[in-house]
Design an enzyme around this catalytic site. Sequence first.
Site, PDB file in Angstrom:
ATOM      1  N   GLY A   1     -23.547 -23.917 -20.085  1.00 23.47           N
ATOM      2  CA  GLY A   1     -23.496 -24.361 -21.482  1.00 23.47           C
ATOM      3  C   GLY A   1     -24.822 -24.145 -22.191  1.00 23.47           C
ATOM      4  O   GLY A   1     -25.590 -25.090 -22.399  1.00 23.47           O
ATOM      5  N   TYR A   2     -25.095 -22.909 -22.519  1.00 20.25           N
ATOM      6  CA  TYR A   2     -26.328 -22.576 -23.231  1.00 20.25           C
ATOM      7  C   TYR A   2     -26.035 -22.320 -24.711  1.00 20.25           C
ATOM      8  O   TYR A   2     -26.490 -23.012 -25.599  1.00 20.25           O
ATOM      9  CB  TYR A   2     -26.950 -21.296 -22.654  1.00 20.25           C
ATOM     10  CG  TYR A   2     -27.842 -21.472 -21.450  1.00 20.25           C
ATOM     11  CD1 TYR A   2     -27.716 -22.549 -20.589  1.00 20.25           C
ATOM     12  CD2 TYR A   2     -28.817 -20.512 -21.165  1.00 20.25           C
ATOM     13  CE1 TYR A   2     -28.545 -22.660 -19.467  1.00 20.25           C
ATOM     14  CE2 TYR A   2     -29.644 -20.624 -20.055  1.00 20.25           C
ATOM     15  CZ  TYR A   2     -29.501 -21.691 -19.211  1.00 20.25           C
ATOM     16  OH  TYR A   2     -30.315 -21.782 -18.120  1.00 20.25           O
TER      17      TYR A   2
ATOM     18  N   GLU B   1     -30.205 -14.451 -13.494  1.00 19.05           N
ATOM     19  CA  GLU B   1     -28.916 -13.991 -14.006  1.00 19.05           C
ATOM     20  C   GLU B   1     -28.965 -12.488 -14.227  1.00 19.05           C
ATOM     21  O   GLU B   1     -28.062 -11.754 -13.877  1.00 19.05           O
ATOM     22  CB  GLU B   1     -28.608 -14.717 -15.326  1.00 19.05           C
ATOM     23  CG  GLU B   1     -27.318 -14.281 -15.990  1.00 19.05           C
ATOM     24  CD  GLU B   1     -27.058 -14.979 -17.339  1.00 19.05           C
ATOM     25  OE1 GLU B   1     -27.839 -15.888 -17.703  1.00 19.05           O
ATOM     26  OE2 GLU B   1     -26.091 -14.601 -18.008  1.00 19.05           O
TER      27      GLU B   1
END
Lengths: 378, 398
Positions: free
Chosen positions: B126-127, B244
């Site tokens: 949840g960025y 990531e």
Amino acid sequence: MDFNFTDEQTMVRDSLTRMVRENYDTDTRRAAIGSDSGWRPEVWAQLAELGLLGMPFSEEDGGFGGGAVDSMIVMEEFGKGLVVEPFVPTVVCAGGFLKHAGTAAQKEEHIGGIVDGSRIFAFAYAEPRGRFDYADLETTAKKDGGGYVLNGHKAVVIGAPWATHLVVTARTSGGQRDSDGISVFVVDKSSAGVVTRDYPTVDGRRASEVYFENVAVPAEALIGEEGKALPLIEVVTDEAIAAQCAEVCGAMKVAHAMTVDYSRQRKQFGVPIGSFQVLQHRMVDMYTEYEQSVSMTYLATLKLGESEVERKLAVSAAKVRIGQAAHHIGQEAIQIHGGMGMTDELAIGHYFKRLTVFDAEFGNVDHHMKRHVALASG
Amino acid sequence: MNLEFTPEELAFRDEVRSFIAENYPKDLSSGGMRDDMSPEELTAWHKILGKKGWSTPAWPEQYGGTGWTPTQRYIWSEENARVNAIMPLPFGVSMVGPVIYTFGSEEQKQQHLPGIRSGDVWWCQGYSEPGAGSDLASLTTTAVRDGDHYVINGQKTWTTLAQHADWGFFLCRTDPDAAKPQEGISFILIDMNTPGIEVKPIKLIDGGYEVNETWLTDVRVPVENLVGEENKGWTYAKFLLAHERSGIAGVARSKRGVEQLRDIAKSEQLDGKPLMSDFDFARKVSQLEIDLSALEITELRTLAGEQAGKGPGPESSILKIKGTEIQQRLTELTLEAVGHYGTPYYAGMSDMGSNEYPIGPDYAQHSAATYFNMRKTSIYGGSNEIQRNIITKMILGL
Ligand SMILES: Cc1cc2nc3c(=O)[nH]c(=O)nc-3n(C[C@H](O)[C@H](O)[C@H](O)COP(=O)(O)OP(=O)(O)OC[C@H]3O[C@@H](n4cnc5c(N)ncnc54)[C@H](O)[C@@H]3O)c2cc1C
Ligand SMILES: Cc1cc2nc3c(=O)[nH]c(=O)nc-3n(C[C@H](O)[C@H](O)[C@H](O)COP(=O)(O)OP(=O)(O)OC[C@H]3O[C@@H](n4cnc5c(N)ncnc54)[C@H](O)[C@@H]3O)c2cc1C
């Protein structure tokens, strides 16, 4: 030299712009392509009423005596709205075969129905294995008494679910991929033995796999000379390509405008993203690609009536250049829209999909590059 | 310097290969992620690997890593790509896991790391927010201290696969008055079953639903779920993004994709010959392969650097840019290879009741959808423009 449209052409364009605006906002289009039938016959009727379906036919054939430039104008407006109605298969392709090679009786039988919107055509030319070669045909038409019997499988026939009739290419003699021995037939879709499997396409149209299982057609179904149809097919498909180039120009214009507009509104880092030079230059490149594409569309359209070699060179050049531009502009438009570009909700994704599919219709970039190379060096 | 595998590495490869052959679920073996897959299908392999201790090979051994060398990890991904294995989703394994074992409390490590390893707990990220994409630091979701809880309010978006998630890691603003937007942000773990969380799927251009809008309304989260220090979340977020990105290069998978592309181009016909024997087409495939080997060696150099103690740095941006460009070109070429059969919309056919048998060859069916879907790779995980900005600043010093 004259790149201007006549007053009449300008009028047609203006009324079309209005018509597309009224019928083709994103939500209305989405509802139409998602409906059971996937299109709106009432829009087709409206096109007939505006006289557009009869535009390219001569007055003596019951049309309005327009030409390729008129089709270009129409198609560009269609492209702006991502219109799905089967103008190319019906008017440009079937209409083209009738215009160039139809007998008086064939014209009499079909053109009136095209003009008033009651007869809708699909053009069944592609096959599962033939890729972009019109001559690579497994579909056969065997002489049988006075008529022919058709057998074969046509792939991804655009507009076929809506069609009343099909124009079909088939081999009447010769070996697979021979340029001789190819013929073109008009077939009533309700004929015994015509089997279709209908489905949507990724760019919001409808298509079918069409199977011919011992379909008997009368001798009058043959358009043009038996076995000699390849040059005719090339003429008609070159006209279709020119028309679709115009369509894609319309779609690119809107995709570009939407992107510029989005980049003005979308703020990140406290400023509109359109203020980043890296994005500005990319939108400039998109614009340049679009302008070049318009030029190539003019070139292809204006050369349709020239010698075979000139025509093919121009059409292939346009298909190559615009195929590349369509990929470029579609991809950049999504990228500059960021995550929003990936959503089904925004119209830009739908433009991207139409711009993608264009490449494989009537021969992709590589195919037309080869045709250009062969002609230019031959 | 040497690119050959040692005998030990070859033995390792055989061990891995036979483990995969014996254990990879047969019913998943047609492989590749599809958007209609169930959570059970997506985690089946992860769970098997969890039992074997191979689900988190890159972690330090004390937290359940394998201790494999970079070369072994590379062999591992190659072997999985060979069978198109559905690998553990990155959100737990390569994103929040490393943050937790690097910056988290002892309790957090004990609570969360086992579930990530086993594949029993599904994580989401949840960025992003509607107004905070590339400019992530401008996020406005707030977490306000109330006794021993944070009360969280705001809207997140693009939350991948949140519809199945058990837990999420969220960036929230804990100090709205901080001098710089990057300050005053905290990294908070949230149980997705907490009241006040609403997840709504977003339809994408390929017809699938892999991302969501996520609303948080008065969501009460225990303060123990704060990772590291309050207001220092940006540091952890950046650490995570670098992790990531290195995963995003996807070299092994692209190599497999090139092989599949060659197979497709061998069965497609052009002028009565295989498309693959057409020079124009073959040249594009070779170009892709050449670029892919450049990326592969670059990734190996990066991995070796990591092994020598350098964390993934701005070089990971190179891997992100090149890796995603290659993935996109690969799907574009695959779509090109299938010719007319890229045009049918397969996902739409089930709605029309005509999915009795496939239209066109099997390999054509997802080619357009995959091409559309892969446009995301240059947008997410920090867009490729942002990656170039990072290189501009961090490497070129401009
Ligand atoms: C062969 C040749 C013949 C020439 N003939 C003439 C002549 O007859 N008369 C004459 O007066 N001049 C002439 N010029 C000069 C020419 O106009 C300049 O070279 C030109 O304007 C660029 O200026 P510069 O060389 O100082 O490069 P700079 O202005 O220093 O630019 C360097 C680089 O930065 C880029 N750049 C600069 N500003 C921006 C910006 N705002 N945004 C993005 N990028 C930017 C440039 O595009 C370039 O890539 C000639 C030059 C050449 C090479
Ligand atoms: C399929 C998908 C899955 C995702 N999954 C997740 C997830 O699980 N969790 C999560 O938190 N987020 C996720 N994201 C969000 C992703 O991280 C953002 O989409 C990304 O950060 C870009 O932000 P944006 O979409 O708001 O685009 P914007 O920031 O609005 O960017 C629009 C365009 O402007 C460009 N741009 C912006 N700023 C600059 C600049 N300074 N210089 C040059 N160009 C610039 C961008 O590169 C882009 O091309 C996902 C996105 C997608 C598409």
